[in-house]
Design an enzyme around this catalytic site. Sequence first.
Site, PDB file in Angstrom:
ATOM      1  N   GLY A 180       0.786  -1.219   0.000  1.00  0.00           N
ATOM      2  CA  GLY A 180       0.000   0.000   0.000  1.00  0.00           C
ATOM      3  C   GLY A 180       0.820   1.272   0.000  1.00  0.00           C
ATOM      4  O   GLY A 180       2.009   1.284  -0.336  1.00  0.00           O
ATOM      5  N   CYS A 181       0.167   2.346   0.422  1.00  0.00           N
ATOM      6  CA  CYS A 181       0.699   3.691   0.233  1.00  0.00           C
ATOM      7  C   CYS A 181       1.957   3.988   1.042  1.00  0.00           C
ATOM      8  O   CYS A 181       2.705   4.900   0.698  1.00  0.00           O
ATOM      9  CB  CYS A 181      -0.373   4.731   0.582  1.00  0.00           C
ATOM     10  SG  CYS A 181      -1.754   4.779  -0.587  1.00  0.00           S
ATOM     11  N   ASN A 182       2.191   3.263   2.130  1.00  0.00           N
ATOM     12  CA  ASN A 182       3.356   3.590   2.966  1.00  0.00           C
ATOM     13  C   ASN A 182       4.527   2.637   2.756  1.00  0.00           C
ATOM     14  O   ASN A 182       5.468   2.611   3.544  1.00  0.00           O
ATOM     15  CB  ASN A 182       2.969   3.633   4.449  1.00  0.00           C
ATOM     16  CG  ASN A 182       2.331   2.356   4.940  1.00  0.00           C
ATOM     17  OD1 ASN A 182       2.401   1.318   4.277  1.00  0.00           O
ATOM     18  ND2 ASN A 182       1.703   2.412   6.108  1.00  0.00           N
ATOM     19  N   PHE A 377       0.511   6.426   5.432  1.00  0.00           N
ATOM     20  CA  PHE A 377      -0.512   5.590   6.045  1.00  0.00           C
ATOM     21  C   PHE A 377      -0.909   4.488   5.071  1.00  0.00           C
ATOM     22  O   PHE A 377      -0.989   4.705   3.866  1.00  0.00           O
ATOM     23  CB  PHE A 377      -1.728   6.459   6.409  1.00  0.00           C
ATOM     24  CG  PHE A 377      -1.324   7.779   7.004  1.00  0.00           C
ATOM     25  CD1 PHE A 377      -0.928   7.872   8.329  1.00  0.00           C
ATOM     26  CD2 PHE A 377      -1.280   8.923   6.209  1.00  0.00           C
ATOM     27  CE1 PHE A 377      -0.513   9.089   8.860  1.00  0.00           C
ATOM     28  CE2 PHE A 377      -0.872  10.140   6.730  1.00  0.00           C
ATOM     29  CZ  PHE A 377      -0.489  10.221   8.057  1.00  0.00           C
TER      30      PHE A 377
END
Length: 400
Positions: A180-182, A377
């Site tokens: 994911g984004c992190n 996050f």
Amino acid sequence: MTVRMLSIATEVPDTQIRQEDVAEVFAEQPGMTRLGTRLVRATFRAAGVDTRHTVLPGLGTLADAARTRRGDAAPPGPEGAVRPREESAGAASSFVAAAAGQLLSPGTHERNRIYTENARRMFVSVARAALDRAPVEAADVTHVVTVSCTGFFAPGPDVRVAKDLGLPADVARTHLGFMGCNAAFPALRAAATACRADPQAVVLVVCLELCTLHLHVRNDPDTVMGNALFADGAAAAVVSAREVPLKGPSMELVDFETTLAPVGEDELAWSVGDEGFEMILGAYVPRIIDDHVVEALAPLLRRTGETAGSVPQWAVHPGGRSILDKVQSRLGLSQEQMAPSRSVLSEAGNMSSATILFVLERILARGAPGAVAAMAFGPGLSIESALLRVLPGPVDGQGE
């Protein structure tokens, strides 16, 4: 020992879309209810995004048509033009029925085929750009860490980068998928760990996400929010503790922290569906971040002797405008401190794992010495953070 990012490079696809144009594309699709259409227009308008980039030239074609119907002029200069790449031409027919003005919904196999076609090229080109900016050669690279959550292929991007750049055959390779984004943070942490174990190590970190391959035409708020935010992009960094001659500033990797919030596991998630990846981006995510960001940062700041008020520069993953607003308010950050994150969101959207490196690239380009607090996050709800430090370049006449 000082472990530093010696260079950062970023790349976006050629096709640029304006937020107001693509909002009309989604609002006008068959199957959208009256409430769904209003939700699309309101959500896109409030997202904090002005332009994004996509590997889908057909989406750009539909956005151009929407702008023409409204009688708007194209933005000035080359950035206003849609420039589909020849190698992406297949994307137009599988995702778009241009004559009808409709977005299609190809299966996961077709979406992943287009991912593979574009990702193989972009992983290599952005990695090459990062190496070109660093005072090391391809033969010096000892480790490669690749990151992506928007597609799969094997042999993977780690192999593609190693072979196409002519890296040593024994280069240590790691791929971080579906985080994911992190995910750039565990990648950078792994790079720092390798460099502390071997001061001569040179680590190439490469993140790529093609999020627009997983957009869907639906009326539900989670899907609409994803359609309003997500974009395509790639970023790479060269990390090393070697003493090498530098022409400009570098960024020290001081320390990292990771934590899982006690709530929110179902509010931010990915899954693989029959028609691409399904994303859940719940409306409560900004509130959860607001409730837990201070405690998530506390161990990192305590270990490094900093406070939120003492850190002059911040790199906050622009997951959306409401997330940036919550972080800014909770930590008492200024508009200037939030400017790099907000400008990336406005100009390029949310490119998942690659996005934080876009923000750090802007901070590094400023060259202002001092601490940088960075955070992002992801699913879980996980909060990844790092304390970095911009180090000045050599005094004039002392660089190579």
